[in-house]
Design a protein around this motif. Sequence first.
Motif, short mmCIF file in Angstrom:
data_model
loop_
_atom_site.label_atom_id
_atom_site.label_comp_id
_atom_site.label_asym_id
_atom_site.label_seq_id
_atom_site.Cartn_x
_atom_site.Cartn_y
_atom_site.Cartn_z
N SER A 75 0.87 -1.21 0.07
CA SER A 75 -0.12 -0.09 0.12
C SER A 75 0.86 1.19 -0.07
O SER A 75 2.08 1.08 0.55
CB SER A 75 -1.06 -0.02 1.26
OG SER A 75 -1.77 1.23 1.39
N TYR A 123 0.01 3.54 1.92
CA TYR A 123 -0.32 4.01 3.22
C TYR A 123 0.35 2.84 4.21
O TYR A 123 0.03 1.78 3.92
CB TYR A 123 -1.66 4.33 3.30
CG TYR A 123 -2.51 5.30 2.50
CD1 TYR A 123 -2.28 6.30 2.56
CD2 TYR A 123 -2.98 4.61 1.30
CE1 TYR A 123 -2.88 7.23 1.69
CE2 TYR A 123 -3.70 5.54 0.30
CZ TYR A 123 -3.53 6.78 0.58
OH TYR A 123 -4.08 7.60 -0.18
N ASP A 158 -0.29 3.23 7.50
CA ASP A 158 -1.04 3.46 8.63
C ASP A 158 -2.26 2.21 8.72
O ASP A 158 -3.00 2.05 7.82
CB ASP A 158 -2.03 4.64 8.66
CG ASP A 158 -2.67 4.92 9.80
OD1 ASP A 158 -2.72 4.13 10.77
OD2 ASP A 158 -3.22 6.01 9.89
#
Length: 129
Positions: free
Chosen positions: A88, A90, A92
Amino acid sequence: MATDTSQLEGLRILVAEDEGLIALELETVLQGFGCEVVGPVSRVAEVLRRAGHGDLDGALLDVNLRGEQIFAILPQLIALGLKIIITSGYDDATLFPPEFRDLPRLAKPFDERALRAMCEATFLRSSTN
């Protein structure tokens, strides 16, 4: 520094990535590790179809493939026993559904050493039949 491909040599790894340059980079790096790359594929339905053949040692799956999230099919892939690394843009974990936050995950852009370590840790664990 010697390159040892023996640990990952011959593993069949599905790559699901819809960004062409990233897919090409992943394919090149995995082949450099000695892996046989299946794909790359860019659609969720294709991931499911390829995984259903049962001839894979693992998969690197982008979270978002052409606007479709991979989370809908993860339970089916896990039920098939497929070893998965989520990729990803991201890093998080709270952006992922809670039931998938513990899956191995790599943030883009990839560091080749981190990718190798993650592949070894994920795809080689209990791979003896």
